[in-house]
Design an enzyme around this catalytic site. Structure first.
Site, PDB file in Angstrom:
ATOM      1  N   LYS A   1       0.714  -1.536   0.231  1.00 57.50           N
ATOM      2  CA  LYS A   1      -0.596  -0.312   0.151  1.00 57.50           C
ATOM      3  C   LYS A   1       0.669   1.660   0.017  1.00 57.50           C
ATOM      4  CE  LYS A   1      -3.378  -2.305  -0.306  1.00 57.50           C
ATOM      5  NZ  LYS A   1      -3.519  -3.796  -1.502  1.00 57.50           N
TER       6      LYS A   1
ATOM      7  N   GLU B   1      -1.708   7.816   7.938  1.00 58.18           N
ATOM      8  CA  GLU B   1      -2.458   8.966   7.139  1.00 58.18           C
ATOM      9  C   GLU B   1      -3.295   9.584   8.198  1.00 58.18           C
ATOM     10  OE1 GLU B   1      -4.207   5.992   3.106  1.00 58.18           O
ATOM     11  OE2 GLU B   1      -5.137   6.814   4.532  1.00 58.18           O
TER      12      GLU B   1
ATOM     13  N   HIS C   1     -15.629  -3.680   7.622  1.00 59.75           N
ATOM     14  CA  HIS C   1     -14.844  -3.780   5.851  1.00 59.75           C
ATOM     15  C   HIS C   1     -15.459  -4.764   5.205  1.00 59.75           C
ATOM     16  CE1 HIS C   1     -11.994  -1.880   8.801  1.00 59.75           C
ATOM     17  NE2 HIS C   1     -12.055  -2.075   9.153  1.00 59.75           N
TER      18      HIS C   1
ATOM     19  N   ARG D   1      -8.396  -6.387  -9.530  1.00 54.96           N
ATOM     20  CA  ARG D   1      -9.636  -7.743  -9.933  1.00 54.96           C
ATOM     21  C   ARG D   1     -10.977  -7.250  -9.805  1.00 54.96           C
ATOM     22  NH1 ARG D   1      -9.292  -6.701  -3.626  1.00 54.96           N
ATOM     23  NH2 ARG D   1     -11.425  -6.400  -3.597  1.00 54.96           N
TER      24      ARG D   1
END
Ligand code: MV4
Length: 490
Positions: A116, A200, A235, A291
């Site tokens: 990431k 972040e 999530h 994907r």
């Protein structure tokens, strides 16, 4: 052109790929675990091979076995679906080395996007707006402290090897930073085998909006607009829609162009998604999903583009079947993920036998599923049993149609999350399009609303299944009586 595709997946997505194969005159090869012998996808296909015991590590994640079956069956390509090995660079590389076409981006791009921190850096280079934060991973407390002071609290620490929200820690102030850094590094190591984490700025209750992109081997890349996936729980996305009620045509054109250019920049081949947080009218890049995604049908419904067919065309070396200016978004589509779980009991999984099953139909309805009446849902995999997708000329019509479809849905024998979806479709904030990633937590009446909605109108399935069960009982009694008569008369 690819002639035969092995589908390295199960359930509804395996069938979704096989449907594209049928329409394209391509033969399909299914691989299934011992738990999936009776699954619809194992029957739908042209050829099927058992690849091992139920646990995914012993079957759907067994790279050597999948390659072996692909070679033995003469498949010239592998479609990985989503989950399992879909974004695994080692699997893509194994396919590349064996001369089998992996239907997806190259192992190099999968590696780049799987990390990431690297993905963030690549996207910054490509001119994509990212969340304020680090451009390297942070190892020491000192670095984390300096960056956090610069961007301001709250901050969020994320594992670089992760994605999808696992192992993230929100940090409210400097007092919590040292402990949070240590624990996130520990989780990152145990979960992803990589201690790298990054920082972040934490955005509170942003919308989750993602752009669908397609890139071909000729260097063309286009976008198919956005999906909003803000309705999620732990999530797990539960409801997705396209277009987002928060995105104007001008914003779509601007961000879509940025996303497609970024795909071109990294040499992206295949279908992919660029995930953004949307807050205060601005987009912030989060990660790339390399994907086809669960929620791809809502984009198909509004654009008319068959994303899986495009994946197969791209993998065959053909150019994209359309240009950006030919992409038109028409109407509005919503997807509800139908899970075998009990929404009134903390959404615990509810596997078992589907004693009766009947999916909704009629105008504007699409159901992607891998189950049927009499099928037993195994406990080894995720609990999604179907995706209910509706299209309407506008969002309002789509919501009304979704309510109608949820009324029609008959699932007997196991618990499903249909009551949850019915409650959301009636929720005033949902109807107004006021969404955010904390929607479910902040709409505290949802749990009560489920009971109210189910009481107010019994679903069609309940009426049907009552008479169905009655008929079954009568048939059983008649059979016993017939046998008894036979004995009497000899
Ligand atoms: C965030 C965020 C707020 N700010 N990043 C969760 C899914 C994954 N793709 C990214 N996620 C988030 N990233 C910044 N900079 C909020 C989420 C988020 C979340 C984070 C922790 C715990 C629960 C969450 C639920 C929804 C979104």
């Amino acid at each position: 052109m690819i002639k035969k595709i092995l589908i390295a997946n199960r359930g509804e997505i395996a069938i979704r790929v096989m449907r594209a194969c049928r329409e394209m005159g391509i033969s399909s090869v299914a691989v299934y675990s011992e738990a999936d012998q009776e699954a619809l996808f194992a029957k739908y296909t042209d050829e099927a091979y058992c690849i091992g015991p139920p646990p995914a590590t012993a079957s759907y994640l067994n790279i050597r076995k999948l390659i072996e079956v692909a070679k033995a069956s003469g498949a010239d390509a592998i479609h990985p679906g989503y989950g399992f090995l879909a974004e695994n660079p080692k699997f893509a590389r194994a396919c590349e080395e064996e001369g089998i076409k992996f239907i997806g981006p190259s192992s190099r791009v999968l590696e780049l996007m799987g990390d990431k921190v690297t993905a963030r850096r690549e996207m910054m280079k490509a001119g994509v707006p990212v969340v304020p934060g680090t451009d390297e991973c942070v190892a020491e407390f000192g670095e984390a402290r300096d960056i956090a002071r610069e961007i301001g609290y709250p901050v969020i620490i994320k594992p670089s090897g992760g994605g999808g929200g696992i192992g993230m820690t929100i940090v409210a102030d400097e007092g919590e930073l040292a402990t949070a850094l240590k624990s996130t590094q520990a989780i990152a190591t145990t979960t992803f085998g990589l201690c790298d984490v990054y920082l972040e700025k934490y955005l509170s209750n942003p919308r989750h909006i993602e752009f669908q992109i397609l890139g071909d081997s000729k260097g063309n890349a286009i976008h198919l607009g956005e999906r909003e996936c803000s309705i999620q729980r732990r999530h797990q996305k539960l409801i997705e829609e396209s277009p987002s009620p928060a995105v104007t045509p001008a914003m779509r054109a601007r961000m879509g162009k940025i996303a497609a250019n970024a795909a071109k920049f990294v040499g992206y081949e295949g279908a992919g998604t660029m995930e953004f947080l949307f807050s205060g009218g601005r987009f912030y890049f989060l990660e790339v999903n390399a994907r086809v995604q669960v929620e791809h049908p809502v984009t198909e419904m509004v654009t008319g583009v068959d994303i899986v067919k495009e994946q197969i065309r791209i993998a065959s070396g053909l150019p994209l079947s359309l240009k950006q200016k030919e992409v038109r978004m028409n109407g509005s589509a919503i997807e509800c993920r139908i899970n075998a779980e009990d929404p009134l009991n903390d959404f615990v999984p509810s596997p078992g036998k589907l004693r009766n099953y009947h999916a909704p139909g009629g105008t504007g309805i699409r159901v992607d599923s891998g189950v049927y009446t009499g099928y037993t849902i195994p406990p080894f995999y995720d609990s999604m049993i179907a995706k209910l997708i509706v299209w309407g000329r506008d969002r309002h019509e789509a919501i009304i149609r979704m309510r109608r479809a949820l009324y029609e849905y008959m699932i007997v024998g196991i618990k499903s999350n249909i009551p949850f979806h019915r409650a959301v479709m009636e929720n005033p904030r949902f109807v107004k399009g006021e969404l955010g990633t904390h929607f479910i937590e902040t709409e505290t009446t949802l749990m009560e609303d489920m009971k109210v909605v189910m009481e107010r109108e019994k679903p069609l399935g309940e009426k049907l299944s009552r008479s169905f069960e009655e008929r079954k009982k009568i048939a059983a009694i008649a059979a016993v009586a017939a046998v008894a008569r036979m004995h009497r008369t000899g």
